[in-house]
Design a protein around this motif. Structure first.
Motif, PDB file in Angstrom:
ATOM      1  N   THR A   5       0.863  -1.193   0.000  1.00  0.00           N
ATOM      2  CA  THR A   5       0.000   0.000   0.000  1.00  0.00           C
ATOM      3  C   THR A   5       0.891   1.231   0.000  1.00  0.00           C
ATOM      4  N   ARG A   6       0.293   2.360  -0.253  1.00  0.00           N
ATOM      5  CA  ARG A   6       1.096   3.589  -0.218  1.00  0.00           C
ATOM      6  C   ARG A   6       0.251   4.754   0.250  1.00  0.00           C
ATOM      7  N   PHE A   7       0.936   5.692   0.884  1.00  0.00           N
ATOM      8  CA  PHE A   7       0.316   6.963   1.249  1.00  0.00           C
ATOM      9  C   PHE A   7       1.054   8.007   0.425  1.00  0.00           C
ATOM     10  N   ALA A   8       0.304   8.842  -0.273  1.00  0.00           N
ATOM     11  CA  ALA A   8       0.937   9.723  -1.263  1.00  0.00           C
ATOM     12  C   ALA A   8       0.567  11.188  -1.073  1.00  0.00           C
ATOM     13  N   PRO A   9       1.007  11.785   0.016  1.00  0.00           N
ATOM     14  CA  PRO A   9       0.657  13.195   0.230  1.00  0.00           C
ATOM     15  C   PRO A   9       1.531  14.130  -0.622  1.00  0.00           C
ATOM     16  N   SER A  10       1.002  15.280  -0.921  1.00  0.00           N
ATOM     17  CA  SER A  10       1.806  16.325  -1.552  1.00  0.00           C
ATOM     18  C   SER A  10       2.356  17.206  -0.438  1.00  0.00           C
ATOM     19  N   PRO A  11       3.659  17.458  -0.437  1.00  0.00           N
ATOM     20  CA  PRO A  11       4.216  18.300   0.646  1.00  0.00           C
ATOM     21  C   PRO A  11       3.958  19.776   0.382  1.00  0.00           C
ATOM     22  N   LEU A  39       5.693   5.289   1.585  1.00  0.00           N
ATOM     23  CA  LEU A  39       5.394   6.722   1.615  1.00  0.00           C
ATOM     24  C   LEU A  39       5.913   7.316   0.311  1.00  0.00           C
ATOM     25  N   ARG A  40       5.029   7.976  -0.392  1.00  0.00           N
ATOM     26  CA  ARG A  40       5.434   8.619  -1.645  1.00  0.00           C
ATOM     27  C   ARG A  40       5.097  10.094  -1.555  1.00  0.00           C
ATOM     28  N   LEU A  41       6.097  10.921  -1.647  1.00  0.00           N
ATOM     29  CA  LEU A  41       5.829  12.361  -1.623  1.00  0.00           C
ATOM     30  C   LEU A  41       5.535  12.821  -3.044  1.00  0.00           C
ATOM     31  N   ASP A  42       4.323  13.282  -3.253  1.00  0.00           N
ATOM     32  CA  ASP A  42       3.910  13.762  -4.572  1.00  0.00           C
ATOM     33  C   ASP A  42       4.351  15.213  -4.720  1.00  0.00           C
ATOM     34  N   ASP A  43       5.635  15.355  -5.036  1.00  0.00           N
ATOM     35  CA  ASP A  43       6.220  16.701  -5.038  1.00  0.00           C
ATOM     36  C   ASP A  43       6.625  17.147  -6.438  1.00  0.00           C
ATOM     37  N   LEU A 184       0.939  16.936 -14.291  1.00  0.00           N
ATOM     38  CA  LEU A 184      -0.208  16.928 -13.390  1.00  0.00           C
ATOM     39  C   LEU A 184      -0.162  15.602 -12.639  1.00  0.00           C
ATOM     40  N   TYR A 185      -0.955  15.479 -11.635  1.00  0.00           N
ATOM     41  CA  TYR A 185      -0.914  14.329 -10.731  1.00  0.00           C
ATOM     42  C   TYR A 185      -1.134  12.973 -11.420  1.00  0.00           C
ATOM     43  N   MET A 186      -2.010  12.972 -12.419  1.00  0.00           N
ATOM     44  CA  MET A 186      -2.594  11.714 -12.914  1.00  0.00           C
ATOM     45  C   MET A 186      -1.629  10.642 -13.409  1.00  0.00           C
ATOM     46  N   PRO A 188       1.972  10.430 -13.440  1.00  0.00           N
ATOM     47  CA  PRO A 188       3.042   9.991 -12.535  1.00  0.00           C
ATOM     48  C   PRO A 188       2.536   9.038 -11.451  1.00  0.00           C
ATOM     49  N   SER A 189       1.348   9.298 -10.945  1.00  0.00           N
ATOM     50  CA  SER A 189       0.820   8.432  -9.890  1.00  0.00           C
ATOM     51  C   SER A 189       0.593   7.013 -10.419  1.00  0.00           C
ATOM     52  N   ALA A 190       0.033   6.908 -11.634  1.00  0.00           N
ATOM     53  CA  ALA A 190      -0.211   5.578 -12.207  1.00  0.00           C
ATOM     54  C   ALA A 190       1.119   4.891 -12.519  1.00  0.00           C
ATOM     55  N   VAL A 202      -5.567   2.947  -1.534  1.00  0.00           N
ATOM     56  CA  VAL A 202      -6.628   3.339  -0.593  1.00  0.00           C
ATOM     57  C   VAL A 202      -6.603   4.854  -0.514  1.00  0.00           C
ATOM     58  N   ARG A 203      -7.674   5.491  -0.894  1.00  0.00           N
ATOM     59  CA  ARG A 203      -7.701   6.953  -0.868  1.00  0.00           C
ATOM     60  C   ARG A 203      -9.142   7.440  -0.797  1.00  0.00           C
ATOM     61  N   GLY A 204      -9.289   8.752  -0.740  1.00  0.00           N
ATOM     62  CA  GLY A 204     -10.614   9.338  -0.560  1.00  0.00           C
ATOM     63  C   GLY A 204     -11.471   9.214  -1.805  1.00  0.00           C
ATOM     64  N   ASP A 206     -12.963  11.344  -3.330  1.00  0.00           N
ATOM     65  CA  ASP A 206     -12.772  12.428  -4.301  1.00  0.00           C
ATOM     66  C   ASP A 206     -11.886  11.977  -5.463  1.00  0.00           C
ATOM     67  N   HIS A 207     -11.285  10.793  -5.338  1.00  0.00           N
ATOM     68  CA  HIS A 207     -10.418  10.286  -6.409  1.00  0.00           C
ATOM     69  C   HIS A 207     -11.098   9.235  -7.298  1.00  0.00           C
ATOM     70  N   VAL A 208     -12.387   9.009  -7.104  1.00  0.00           N
ATOM     71  CA  VAL A 208     -13.056   7.936  -7.856  1.00  0.00           C
ATOM     72  C   VAL A 208     -12.927   8.129  -9.372  1.00  0.00           C
TER      73      VAL A 208
END
Ligand code: GLU
Length: 444
Positions: A5-11, A39-43, A184-186, A188-190, A202-204, A206-208
């Motif tokens: 799993t990963r958590f991917a916050p933007s700093p 942990l992935r920093l979406d920077d 944009l986010y889309m 790189p995340s994939a 696993v995310r909110g 709002d990302h559906v």
């Protein structure tokens, strides 16, 4: 297959309770399945990303005991995104667009005015070489869209929301890269989820829609898509999305002496059909953690519930768990004496001072002052090894005829400077003979 799993916050800001909830669920699921939590920093946004925010993300996760097995930064992975981009472009799945923001806005307005969904019309796909040359000559550089496959329905079985279905023809081709080459986010995340072997995203919720788009990106890259769990959002106790929640940081909770395990215990359960339970250790939350138990209704985060849970948990802490943070000299007996009176750990110093002194001086009427003189004399003759409070009050009852509140309250007030507090039977041996006699004899 092992779980990743990963958590991917933007700093680009501080984590708030909503982010922490997502991080926790990723952590819990990995821990429950002996998997890995990344942990992935979406920077990728160099302007808005800040080192101090990245530091704060590390500190907050560490405080909560959510230690990542490995960490990545998107800003160090641009070569991977470029390679994926080039491949997708060669395959005709990425295309350049020259519309300005104003032109796009105008197109949207026209469609909306006609009561139509504001979908991108793919005009860029129709451009001739001459038109493109013209734009380039004007100095325009393109932004880039990912071309959705309109013939491939988008479907997945969401771990929380159940079967999901989107018609790609009803979605705009997403912009994945800006005119200046920034991402944009889309995409790189994939790319990262595929490259890092993430098995569960696993995310909110709002990302559906993003998930729908990204599923086509995984397919276009020939990568296996992870499973998805989209969580209902967090709302305040009044049931509304609140600004307060969006800005409730770990610093603020720390300042209010909320124990990290209390926040963890609450966020592990709200939004599920299971009750919130006080625990002192993360591992107690693992067995029952199950995405199937999360509902689609928003999860309510109630700060008062958190404060109550925090208190319950503090009352469960044994000495070893808190020893390192206790005031110098405070031993197990003292901890156990004051523990039942704590609302939170921020009150420990206060009660320790009631033991160690100095305590506040209370003024008494002549009657009570005389009674306290007798008490001081009695205290001097007590057996302090046994149960001094029991002995003191029994003897005073006999000598003065006082009982109940008239007996206990002046003693408590003189000995502790307060009207309420921990059991005197537990406190008095800690206050000890000398200090007790001094406090009983002291008058204003
Ligand atoms: N950086 C994205 C966000 O914070 C990550 C979303 C995701 O989990 O993919 O919204």
């Amino acid at each position: 297959m092992s779980v990743v799993t990963r958590f991917a916050p933007s700093p680009t800001g501080r984590l708030h309770v909503g982010n922490i909830r997502t991080a926790l669920h990723n952590w819990l699921y990995a821990a429950q399945n002996d998997g890995r939590f990344l942990l992935r920093l979406d920077d990728t946004d160099a302007e808005r990303s800040r080192a101090d925010y990245a530091d704060a993300i590390h500190a907050d996760l560490a405080w909560l005991g959510l230690h990542p097995h490995e960490e990545f930064r998107q800003s160090e992975r641009f070569a991977l995104y470029d390679a994926a981009f080039d491949k997708l472009r060669a395959a005709g799945r990425v295309y350049p667009c020259y519309e300005t923001a104003r032109e796009l806005e105008l197109k949207r307005k026209i469609l909306l005015g006609r009561g139509r969904p504001p979908l991108y019309d793919r005009a860029a796909l129709e451009l001739t070489d001459a038109q493109i040359a013209g734009f380039e000559a004007e100095g325009r550089t393109p932004h880039w869209r990912f071309k959705l496959d309109h013939d491939a329905p988008i479907e997945w079985d969401d771990l929380i929301r159940g079967p999901q279905h989107f018609d790609p023809a009803l979605l705009s081709d997403p912009v994945i890269r800006r005119e200046d080459g920034s991402w944009l986010y889309m995409l790189p995340s994939a790319v990262d989820d595929a490259e890092m072997g993430v098995t569960y995203v696993v995310r909110g919720e709002d990302h559906v829609t993003n998930t729908g788009l990204q599923l086509q990106m995984f397919a276009a890259m020939g990568a296996e898509a992870p499973a998805f769990a989209h969580e209902a959002l967090l709302v305040g106790s009044e049931g509304k999305l609140s600004k307060r929640l969006g800005s409730l940081t770990m610093d603020e909770l720390r300042a209010r002496h909320i124990e990290p395990i209390a926040l963890v215990a609450l966020l592990a359960r709200i939004g599920t059909s299971d009750p919130v339970i006080p625990v002192t250790d993360h591992s107690a939350l693992l067995d029952d953690f199950d995405f199937g138990r999360f509902g689609r209704a928003p999860a309510r985060f109630d700060e008062e519930e958190l404060a109550r849970l925090n208190q319950q948990i503090v009352h469960m802490f044994d000495y070893e768990a808190v020893e390192a943070g206790l005031p110098e000299g405070m031993d197990e007996r003292a901890w156990e004496a004051i523990r039942p009176n704590l609302h939170h750990m921020g009150e420990v110093d206060d009660w320790w001072q009631v033991i160690e002194g100095p305590v506040e001086t209370v003024s008494f009427d002549a009657d009570s002052a005389a009674f306290l003189d007798t008490a001081a004399a009695t205290a001097a003759d007590l057996d302090w090894e046994g149960e001094p409070w029991k002995a003191l009050t029994a003897s005073l009852k006999e000598r003065t005829g006082r009982k109940g509140k008239a007996l206990f309250l002046p003693l408590r007030q003189a000995l502790t400077g307060r009207d309420h507090g921990p059991e005197m039977a537990a406190l008095l041996p800690l206050i000890g003979k000398e200090r007790a006699i001094a406090r009983l004899s002291r008058r204003r």
